[in-house]
Scaffold this motif. Structure first.
Motif, PDB file in Angstrom:
ATOM      1  N   TRP A  22      -0.415  -5.391  -2.247  1.00  0.00           N
ATOM      2  CA  TRP A  22      -0.591  -4.009  -2.673  1.00  0.00           C
ATOM      3  C   TRP A  22      -1.973  -3.765  -3.260  1.00  0.00           C
ATOM      4  O   TRP A  22      -2.472  -2.634  -3.220  1.00  0.00           O
ATOM      5  CB  TRP A  22       0.484  -3.613  -3.686  1.00  0.00           C
ATOM      6  N   ALA A  80      -4.269  -2.863  -0.335  1.00  0.00           N
ATOM      7  CA  ALA A  80      -3.957  -1.512   0.128  1.00  0.00           C
ATOM      8  C   ALA A  80      -4.439  -0.468  -0.868  1.00  0.00           C
ATOM      9  O   ALA A  80      -4.996   0.569  -0.481  1.00  0.00           O
ATOM     10  CB  ALA A  80      -2.447  -1.384   0.357  1.00  0.00           C
ATOM     11  N   VAL A 137      -6.824   2.744  -0.063  1.00  0.00           N
ATOM     12  CA  VAL A 137      -6.157   4.039   0.091  1.00  0.00           C
ATOM     13  C   VAL A 137      -6.369   4.964  -1.102  1.00  0.00           C
ATOM     14  O   VAL A 137      -6.646   6.162  -0.934  1.00  0.00           O
ATOM     15  CB  VAL A 137      -4.653   3.837   0.352  1.00  0.00           C
ATOM     16  N   ALA A 164      -0.054  -7.998   7.976  1.00  0.00           N
ATOM     17  CA  ALA A 164       0.946  -7.752   6.933  1.00  0.00           C
ATOM     18  C   ALA A 164       2.237  -8.508   7.222  1.00  0.00           C
ATOM     19  O   ALA A 164       2.850  -9.087   6.313  1.00  0.00           O
ATOM     20  CB  ALA A 164       1.234  -6.254   6.824  1.00  0.00           C
ATOM     21  N   LEU A 179       0.593  -3.908   2.580  1.00  0.00           N
ATOM     22  CA  LEU A 179      -0.528  -3.671   3.497  1.00  0.00           C
ATOM     23  C   LEU A 179      -0.183  -2.648   4.578  1.00  0.00           C
ATOM     24  O   LEU A 179      -1.078  -2.068   5.196  1.00  0.00           O
ATOM     25  CB  LEU A 179      -0.956  -4.983   4.159  1.00  0.00           C
ATOM     26  N   THR A 196       0.787   0.211   4.211  1.00  0.00           N
ATOM     27  CA  THR A 196       0.312   1.545   3.846  1.00  0.00           C
ATOM     28  C   THR A 196      -1.047   1.858   4.479  1.00  0.00           C
ATOM     29  O   THR A 196      -1.384   3.025   4.669  1.00  0.00           O
ATOM     30  CB  THR A 196       0.202   1.693   2.318  1.00  0.00           C
ATOM     31  N   VAL A 197      -1.815   0.811   4.777  1.00  0.00           N
ATOM     32  CA  VAL A 197      -3.133   1.031   5.387  1.00  0.00           C
ATOM     33  C   VAL A 197      -3.006   1.605   6.796  1.00  0.00           C
ATOM     34  O   VAL A 197      -3.622   2.642   7.103  1.00  0.00           O
ATOM     35  CB  VAL A 197      -3.964  -0.266   5.380  1.00  0.00           C
TER      36      VAL A 197
END
Length: 339
Positions: free
Chosen positions: A139, A142, A146, A212, A220, A222-223
């Motif tokens: 996290w 990410a 983000v 990920a 990851l 979320t990327v």
């Protein structure tokens, strides 16, 4: 705070705005990273020396180390160097508001990224005696990528748009035109989408997703989700020419670019080479400050605009769009332009 038009005269106006945008976005970026550095420095007695600074394919096993001082310096340089490039583009070529917005967003994103790197990297090692025991949760990676998008978007929205600047003279006499009857109306609409940029984006999303899964670092993911949103709004546009001028709008509704008909000095077809002229694909700023929505190589619609600005979009049947835009720009010289 909103950066608006504060001076008179086209050249003085954009230069004044560009300098203001560069200064406040730079100040914001540096403030973010300096505050983060101060916080991390206050933790120095609780941090191992040296600090883990790099992890390979195994997040539980760091393979690079450096002192806290070196980490802070490296992070500041990581913000200053690309931020300087973005600021220089706006400073020298920021005639269009889009260019200034991109520069502001880039500067602020790099500041947020640098601050995140310092805080999350040092925070993950706070209280450890030996940096070899440090782990890097997925996290954190990410988050550093983000989270800075939020302040970057805000920075772009704070930059005021271009003031209305009707062209001083007629449309170029040798520019192509379409014959329309006196009361006849015409609209030209095309879709610009696809191109190599989507392929590059899909490959990047696939790599991050596989990474990920392989590392079991689910944060990851979320990327690629963020990348999906970015590519959805940056690689599919509707291009429209009507009595108001040229409007290019993302299929998501935002972002959009509009050239009023009475600001058109000439519309024509140009050959576009994305890497050579714009350094890649997407919504770009090219050499000399030309703004482009560049999705592929080949023919594009080029609009030379008042205020020494120019805009290009890669689209099929650009010749028809250019000819109609010149005709409607002629009409705009002799009457009010619908808005």
């Amino acid at each position: 705070m909103r950066i608006a038009n504060t001076s008179t005269g086209g050249d003085r106006s954009w230069r004044s705005q560009a300098r203001t945008v560069v200064l406040w976005s730079w100040l914001t970026a540096l403030t973010m990273v300096v505050v983060a550095a101060a916080v991390v420095w206050s933790w120095r007695d609780a941090l191992p020396d040296p600090l883990a600074s790099h992890w390979g394919m195994r997040p539980a096993a760091p393979d690079g180390f450096m002192s806290l001082r070196a980490l802070v310096l490296a992070t500041v340089l990581m913000v200053v160097l690309p931020g300087s490039l973005a600021g220089a583009v706006a400073w020298f070529w920021g005639r269009a508001a889009t260019t200034r917005r991109m520069a502001a967003a880039s500067c602020v994103w790099f500041g947020g990224f640098g601050a995140g790197v310092l805080l999350l990297l040092a925070g993950a090692q706070r209280g450890l005696d030996d940096a070899t025991r440090a782990t890097l949760p997925g996290w954190t990676v990410a988050a550093t990528l983000v989270l800075p998008l939020g302040p970057a978007v805000v920075a772009a929205l704070l930059v005021g748009g271009d003031r209305h600047e009707p062209a001083a003279g007629p449309v170029a006499a040798d520019a192509a035109r379409i014959t329309l009857a006196g009361g006849e109306r015409a609209v030209w609409i095309r879709r610009a989408a696809g191109g190599p940029g989507r392929v590059v984006g899909a490959a990047a999303m696939l790599v991050v997703t596989l990474l990920a899964v392989a590392l079991r670092q689910w944060a990851l993911l979320t990327v690629p989700v963020a990348l999906i949103a970015v590519f959805a709004i940056m690689f599919a546009f509707t291009v429209r020419v009507d009595a108001t001028g040229l409007t290019v709008r993302s299929l998501a509704g935002w972002p959009a670019y509009h050239v009023p008909a009475d600001e058109v000095e000439r519309a024509s077809v140009t050959e576009v080479h994305p890497m050579r002229q714009f350094g890649g694909w997407g919504w770009r700023v090219g050499r000399g400050g030309r703004v482009g929505i560049v999705l592929r190589s080949g023919g594009g619609l080029l609009v030379q605009q008042s205020g020494d600005r120019s805009f290009v979009v890669t689209v099929d049947d650009a010749a028809t769009g250019a000819a109609l835009l010149n005709t409607l720009a002629d009409r705009a010289r002799s009457g009010p332009v619908p808005r």
